[in-house]
Design a protein around this motif. Structure first.
Motif, PDB file in Angstrom:
ATOM      1  N   ASP A 106     -11.934  35.094  20.481  1.00 56.83           N
ATOM      2  CA  ASP A 106     -12.613  33.537  20.472  1.00 56.83           C
ATOM      3  C   ASP A 106     -11.844  32.360  20.971  1.00 56.83           C
ATOM      4  O   ASP A 106     -10.662  32.481  20.917  1.00 56.83           O
ATOM      5  CB  ASP A 106     -13.088  33.389  18.997  1.00 56.83           C
ATOM      6  CG  ASP A 106     -13.930  33.882  18.032  1.00 56.83           C
ATOM      7  OD1 ASP A 106     -14.831  34.861  19.413  1.00 56.83           O
ATOM      8  OD2 ASP A 106     -13.669  33.944  16.640  1.00 56.83           O
ATOM      9  N   ALA A 107     -11.801  31.415  21.240  1.00 54.85           N
ATOM     10  CA  ALA A 107     -11.624  30.554  22.255  1.00 54.85           C
ATOM     11  C   ALA A 107     -11.145  29.816  20.549  1.00 54.85           C
ATOM     12  O   ALA A 107     -11.849  29.263  19.703  1.00 54.85           O
ATOM     13  CB  ALA A 107     -12.468  29.220  22.397  1.00 54.85           C
ATOM     14  N   ARG A 124       0.792  32.780  17.932  1.00 48.41           N
ATOM     15  CA  ARG A 124       0.635  34.213  17.378  1.00 48.41           C
ATOM     16  C   ARG A 124      -0.691  35.087  17.835  1.00 48.41           C
ATOM     17  O   ARG A 124      -0.932  35.608  18.144  1.00 48.41           O
ATOM     18  CB  ARG A 124       1.626  34.899  17.502  1.00 48.41           C
ATOM     19  CG  ARG A 124       3.332  34.599  17.917  1.00 48.41           C
ATOM     20  CD  ARG A 124       4.239  35.690  17.368  1.00 48.41           C
ATOM     21  NE  ARG A 124       5.676  34.961  17.451  1.00 48.41           N
ATOM     22  CZ  ARG A 124       6.441  35.220  17.068  1.00 48.41           C
ATOM     23  NH1 ARG A 124       7.097  36.273  15.723  1.00 48.41           N
ATOM     24  NH2 ARG A 124       8.222  35.424  17.430  1.00 48.41           N
ATOM     25  N   LEU A 125      -1.519  34.877  16.454  1.00 47.22           N
ATOM     26  CA  LEU A 125      -2.928  35.217  15.936  1.00 47.22           C
ATOM     27  C   LEU A 125      -3.356  34.365  16.611  1.00 47.22           C
ATOM     28  O   LEU A 125      -4.178  35.120  17.238  1.00 47.22           O
ATOM     29  CB  LEU A 125      -3.418  34.562  14.683  1.00 47.22           C
ATOM     30  CG  LEU A 125      -1.461  35.693  12.900  1.00 47.22           C
ATOM     31  CD1 LEU A 125      -2.292  34.593  12.200  1.00 47.22           C
ATOM     32  CD2 LEU A 125      -2.465  36.748  13.190  1.00 47.22           C
ATOM     33  N   ALA A 126      -3.479  33.317  17.310  1.00 46.42           N
ATOM     34  CA  ALA A 126      -4.562  33.127  17.878  1.00 46.42           C
ATOM     35  C   ALA A 126      -5.117  33.326  19.510  1.00 46.42           C
ATOM     36  O   ALA A 126      -5.671  33.708  20.042  1.00 46.42           O
ATOM     37  CB  ALA A 126      -4.118  31.405  18.163  1.00 46.42           C
ATOM     38  N   THR A 141       8.156  30.280  12.444  1.00 47.19           N
ATOM     39  CA  THR A 141       7.835  28.663  11.566  1.00 47.19           C
ATOM     40  C   THR A 141       6.055  29.069  11.872  1.00 47.19           C
ATOM     41  O   THR A 141       5.386  29.678  12.144  1.00 47.19           O
ATOM     42  CB  THR A 141       7.981  27.676  12.681  1.00 47.19           C
ATOM     43  OG1 THR A 141       6.706  27.748  13.921  1.00 47.19           O
ATOM     44  CG2 THR A 141      10.024  27.096  12.472  1.00 47.19           C
ATOM     45  N   LEU A 142       5.361  28.827  10.930  1.00 49.25           N
ATOM     46  CA  LEU A 142       3.464  28.702  10.934  1.00 49.25           C
ATOM     47  C   LEU A 142       3.066  27.880  11.526  1.00 49.25           C
ATOM     48  O   LEU A 142       2.345  29.100  12.740  1.00 49.25           O
ATOM     49  CB  LEU A 142       3.332  27.272   9.637  1.00 49.25           C
ATOM     50  CG  LEU A 142       2.265  26.909   9.740  1.00 49.25           C
ATOM     51  CD1 LEU A 142       1.434  29.622   9.362  1.00 49.25           C
ATOM     52  CD2 LEU A 142       1.397  26.670   8.151  1.00 49.25           C
ATOM     53  N   PRO A 143       3.710  26.961  12.731  1.00 54.60           N
ATOM     54  CA  PRO A 143       2.833  26.951  13.958  1.00 54.60           C
ATOM     55  C   PRO A 143       3.273  28.717  14.859  1.00 54.60           C
ATOM     56  O   PRO A 143       2.359  28.722  15.560  1.00 54.60           O
ATOM     57  CB  PRO A 143       3.300  25.482  14.417  1.00 54.60           C
ATOM     58  CG  PRO A 143       3.722  25.318  13.577  1.00 54.60           C
ATOM     59  CD  PRO A 143       4.828  25.695  12.260  1.00 54.60           C
TER      60      PRO A 143
END
Length: 87
Positions: free
Chosen positions: A19-20, A12-14, A5-7
């Motif tokens: 960067d925080a 995963r990208l974050a 899903t998008l979230p």
């Protein structure tokens, strides 16, 4: 194999950025938006665990040393429903 899903994709990208990343509720009403997600870089940078940050407002990061102009810029962005990057 299920498509994420998008979230899930955003989380995963974050995790791969240095960067925080803080994701909050969109509504900037008092006492402030609740923190819904923080990445590992946030916990390393601030010393707060994800468990300690979740459900709190970003105000938990303010201190007497916080630049009032930076705080005002962040507040204006929230009230305009705009993303903001701050240090």
């Amino acid at each position: 194999m299920a498509i994420p899903t998008l979230p899930e994709t955003i989380a995963r990208l974050a995790e791969f950025t240095r960067d925080a990343v803080i994701i909050t509720e969109a509504c900037p009403v008092p006492p402030g938006p609740r923190i819904l997600y923080v990445n590992a870089a946030f916990t390393e940078m601030t010393g707060y665990s994800a468990e300690a940050a979740l459900g709190m407002t970003p105000r938990m990061l303010q201190a007497p040393e916080t630049d009032p102009a930076e705080r005002a810029r962040l507040k204006a962005a929230l009230h305009a429903w705009q993303p903001c990057r701050a240090e």
